[in-house]
Design a protein around this motif. Structure first.
Motif, PDB file in Angstrom:
ATOM      1  N   ARG A  21      51.340  37.434  44.674  1.00  0.00           N
ATOM      2  CA  ARG A  21      51.025  38.318  43.559  1.00  0.00           C
ATOM      3  C   ARG A  21      52.221  38.419  42.601  1.00  0.00           C
ATOM      4  O   ARG A  21      52.063  38.367  41.377  1.00  0.00           O
ATOM      5  CB  ARG A  21      50.646  39.713  44.066  1.00  0.00           C
ATOM      6  N   SER A  31      44.190  36.956  37.298  1.00  0.00           N
ATOM      7  CA  SER A  31      43.505  36.728  38.580  1.00  0.00           C
ATOM      8  C   SER A  31      42.352  35.738  38.426  1.00  0.00           C
ATOM      9  O   SER A  31      42.124  34.884  39.293  1.00  0.00           O
ATOM     10  CB  SER A  31      42.977  38.049  39.140  1.00  0.00           C
ATOM     11  N   SER A  46      42.237  38.900  45.046  1.00  0.00           N
ATOM     12  CA  SER A  46      42.615  40.268  45.433  1.00  0.00           C
ATOM     13  C   SER A  46      42.769  40.380  46.941  1.00  0.00           C
ATOM     14  O   SER A  46      43.746  40.947  47.440  1.00  0.00           O
ATOM     15  CB  SER A  46      41.563  41.262  44.932  1.00  0.00           C
ATOM     16  N   GLU A 253      41.409  49.324  43.385  1.00  0.00           N
ATOM     17  CA  GLU A 253      41.928  49.587  42.049  1.00  0.00           C
ATOM     18  C   GLU A 253      42.475  51.012  41.978  1.00  0.00           C
ATOM     19  O   GLU A 253      41.947  51.931  42.601  1.00  0.00           O
ATOM     20  CB  GLU A 253      40.829  49.374  41.009  1.00  0.00           C
TER      21      GLU A 253
END
Length: 292
Positions: A21, A31, A46, A253
């Motif tokens: 990341r 992404s 993710s 998130e």
């Protein structure tokens, strides 16, 4: 019975994921672009970056090239770590029985340093006695399961509970609606033993059990059960788990996670303190004992 060993495979996956990341963000790659490069979607990136899914050698090579990583020693180190991180957790041996979503939950909770859980209906799996768990599995979770499958699911539940023991145990804060300790699951004897166990394992602040009494009326948890998982690396995102009839949903998130964290704070504020909660559980225990 196998026990979750340390270091756990998902620890290494999280370290690898956080590094990928960092490299992606440093390269200014979105992404979606990274996902397209490895033939996946945004959710796969993710999961990989949060350690919930391993990164294959080919995927690692493709992503490192996309991120402009030319240092051969760094590439080799990350690819090696990614390969080692793909080692499976203890639950993999039960993969033919456990749904993928539940295996994902085991991976998520195995590395958490703090677990916040709210449950308005049943005692959470991490706190269930074997008898209570069997009634729950047979009556709610796996109604059509074979006897062999039920044995496996009970073994998994027992092994899963090992994370709450020892020096590496996460802090566990569990808030239950009073209905959980009053609802008869499996008969008075099963309930009495379950409530005895809740009293025995209560050990604030390491393991805290709190009750929202019926007298509280409305509270922020009436929308349903959820859990929030927190990790040791500040780069790791907290994860919220929501169960539904056919599976589970995981939120990572910032916005949704923060809302559930706030909701848990409100739920806990509506609950009795730990000592008072144990007194309420003890009262319910006596009521069940009278009926045995």
């Amino acid at each position: 019975m196998p026990s979750p060993a340390h270091p756990r495979p998902t620890v290494r996956r999280r370290k690898v994921g956080s590094e990928f990341r960092r490299l992606r963000e440093a390269a200014g790659v979105k992404s979606e672009e990274a996902a397209e490069r490895i033939g996946g979607d945004k959710s796969k990136i993710s999961r990989q970056e949060n350690g919930r899914q391993g990164i294959s050698k080919l995927e690692a090579e493709a992503l490192l090239t996309l991120y402009g990583v030319e240092d051969q020693r760094l590439r080799t180190a990350l690819i090696t770590m990614a390969r080692e991180g793909r080692r499976k957790g203890w639950w993999a041996q039960y993969g033919d029985v456990l749904p993928v979503g539940f295996q994902e939950r085991l991976a998520i909770e195995s590395d958490a340093v703090r677990i916040l859980a709210f449950q308005p209906l049943l005692v959470p799996g991490l706190l269930q006695t074997r008898e209570y768990a069997e009634v729950s599995i047979r009556g709610v979770e796996k109604k059509n399961a074979s006897e062999d499958e039920i044995k496996v699911l009970l073994a998994v539940r027992q092994t899963r509970q090992e994370i709450l023991k020892g020096e590496a145990a996460p802090q566990y804060v569990c808030v239950l609606d009073e209905a959980v300790i009053r609802r008869e699951v499996g008969g008075p004897a099963v309930m009495a033993r379950q409530l005895e166990q809740l009293i025995e394992i209560s050990d604030p602040p390491r393991l805290t059990i709190q009750i929202i009494p019926f007298s509280q009326g409305w509270h922020a948890g009436l929308d349903g059960a959820f859990s929030v998982y927190t990790y040791p690396d500040p780069m790791d995102l907290d994860v919220v788990n929501l169960d539904y009839l056919d599976g589970a949903l995981y939120l990572e998130e910032d916005g949704p996670v923060e809302r559930y964290q706030l909701a848990f704070d409100e739920i806990r504020a509506a609950a009795l303190a730990s000592r008072q909660s144990i007194e309420v559980i003890s009262s319910a225990l006596q009521d069940f004992k009278k009926r045995i």
